[in-house]
Scaffold this motif. Structure first.
Motif, PDB file in Angstrom:
ATOM      1  N   MET A 178       0.839  -1.193   0.000  1.00  0.00           N
ATOM      2  CA  MET A 178       0.000   0.000   0.000  1.00  0.00           C
ATOM      3  C   MET A 178       0.880   1.251   0.000  1.00  0.00           C
ATOM      4  SD  MET A 178      -3.255  -0.760   2.486  1.00  0.00           S
ATOM      5  CE  MET A 178      -2.270  -1.063   3.957  1.00  0.00           C
ATOM      6  N   TYR A 214      -6.228  -0.939  -5.336  1.00  0.00           N
ATOM      7  CA  TYR A 214      -5.385  -2.091  -5.648  1.00  0.00           C
ATOM      8  C   TYR A 214      -5.966  -2.808  -6.861  1.00  0.00           C
ATOM      9  CZ  TYR A 214      -3.251  -6.724  -5.304  1.00  0.00           C
ATOM     10  OH  TYR A 214      -2.598  -7.894  -5.575  1.00  0.00           O
ATOM     11  N   TRP A 221      -0.657  -0.571  -6.759  1.00  0.00           N
ATOM     12  CA  TRP A 221      -1.447   0.350  -5.956  1.00  0.00           C
ATOM     13  C   TRP A 221      -1.352   1.753  -6.544  1.00  0.00           C
ATOM     14  CZ3 TRP A 221      -4.399  -1.079  -1.756  1.00  0.00           C
ATOM     15  CH2 TRP A 221      -4.200  -2.381  -1.277  1.00  0.00           C
TER      16      TRP A 221
END
Length: 350
Positions: A178, A214, A221
């Motif tokens: 992330m 995502y 990401w």
């Protein structure tokens, strides 16, 4: 000017007298406890209620209950996060009491045999309070969370991501991470198969306003804009239109942030403001078969969101609860709630 302000304040709120639904009690449940989690089992249509390690199942067609196998020893698997796979197998992520937030427990449940089993393989990266969501591939995606990497112990938010294969019951650490490390966030699958991650908390337990996407096809990401207010431990629900509604945040009490509603448009990749929620601290948000959204809080307040009118309508109040009020949509079209420490659950009928 006063009339104009009053009109603005009421914008997005339908007539308070046009209540659409009703509440009714179920037959008495065999065990009285607050529900940590509720799940609808696709095989039987029953609702499975987990609390303090105990498990009971409710049949909405016969209005009957039965006690089933416990998830763990009483009090040894708190705050479970339940995910059901297409096969009917259920994955449970919970915690046992202990130092530094407790010990993570991973187990599976087979509804047809009523058997729980601990997983032999744990996370590739030890994590607590991640977000988990079911991908179109049939695997589960687990994002972020937090852990205590060293001494002195200090909670550190994570950006790492893993996938769970329900067939082999193994975890795979994915190469992509992330953009922002976060815990207590939400992950919502879009119709495109992409996953929208919203809010959460930093390592310093500050709420986060950013969102990101995502793409399972590429493992990448990308940034997905910013919420109107930082949010953590909030509600996020995909609407019938494919848009995602985000409401509530870490703030308490009546304020603009506590009632603000953000809606994500995945087709134009933008956020816009929804009508303000008519009360604070929602504890559940459920998409009905009518494509409306029922939102409740622990005080028993309820409101219905109409996508066609982009407005909220206050609904009759249900029983208040001092405990978490998770909810589940039954195949009957009703919504089941299990208020804490009460023998009777409640059903909302639209």
């Amino acid at each position: 000017m006063k009339r104009f302000k009053s009109a603005l304040a009421l914008a997005g709120l339908l007539s308070l007298n046009a209540q659409a639904g009703t509440w009714s009690p179920t037959s008495p449940a065999p065990m009285s406890y607050g529900a940590d989690a509720i799940m609808r089992l696709r095989g039987t249509g029953e609702a499975m209620i987990v609390g303090l390690g105990f498990v009971q199942r409710y049949n909405p067609y016969t209005d009957t209950w039965r006690i089933t196998s416990p998830m763990c020893a009483p009090g040894m698997c708190n705050n479970p996060m339940l995910t059901e796979f297409p096969s009917g197998k259920v994955l449970a992520i919970s915690r046992a009491p202990g130092r530094m937030g407790g010990e993570v427990r991973l187990s599976t449940y087979l509804p047809e045999t009523d058997q729980w089993a601990y997983l032999t393989q744990g996370f590739q990266v030890y994590r607590m309070d991640p977000a988990i969501t079911l991908l179109p591939s049939g695997r589960a995606l687990v994002t972020g969370g937090y852990h205590y990497p060293g001494l002195p112990p200090r909670a550190t938010a994570l950006s790492s991501v893993e996938e769970f294969d329900p067939v082999t019951e193994t975890w795979t650490l994915l190469p992509g991470q992330m953009l922002t490390a976060r815990s207590f966030h939400r992950a919502t699958v879009l119709y495109s198969g992409k996953v929208l991650v919203t809010g959460g908390y930093t390592s310093d337990y500050q709420p986060i306003a950013s969102a990101e996407l995502y793409d399972p096809a590429t493992g990448t990401w990308t940034a997905a804009g910013t919420l109107s207010h930082p949010r953590g431990s909030h509600q996020a629900i995909r609407l019938g239109s494919g848009h995602v509604m985000v409401l509530s945040n870490s703030q308490e009490g009546p304020s603009e942030a506590a009632t603000a509603v953000d809606i994500y448009d995945p087709y134009n990749q933008r956020w816009y403001a929804g009508p303000a929620l008519p009360f604070t601290q929602p504890s559940s948000a459920t998409l009905l078969t009518t494509n409306e959204v029922l939102v409740t809080n622990n005080s028993g307040q309820a409101a219905l969101y109409s996508p066609s009118q982009n407005a909220w309508q206050l609904e009759p109040s249900s029983s208040p609860s001092s405990y978490l009020r998770p909810a589940v949509l039954l195949y009957t079209g009703q919504v089941l709630f299990m208020p804490g420490n009460q023998l009777r659950a409640e059903r909302y009928t639209r």
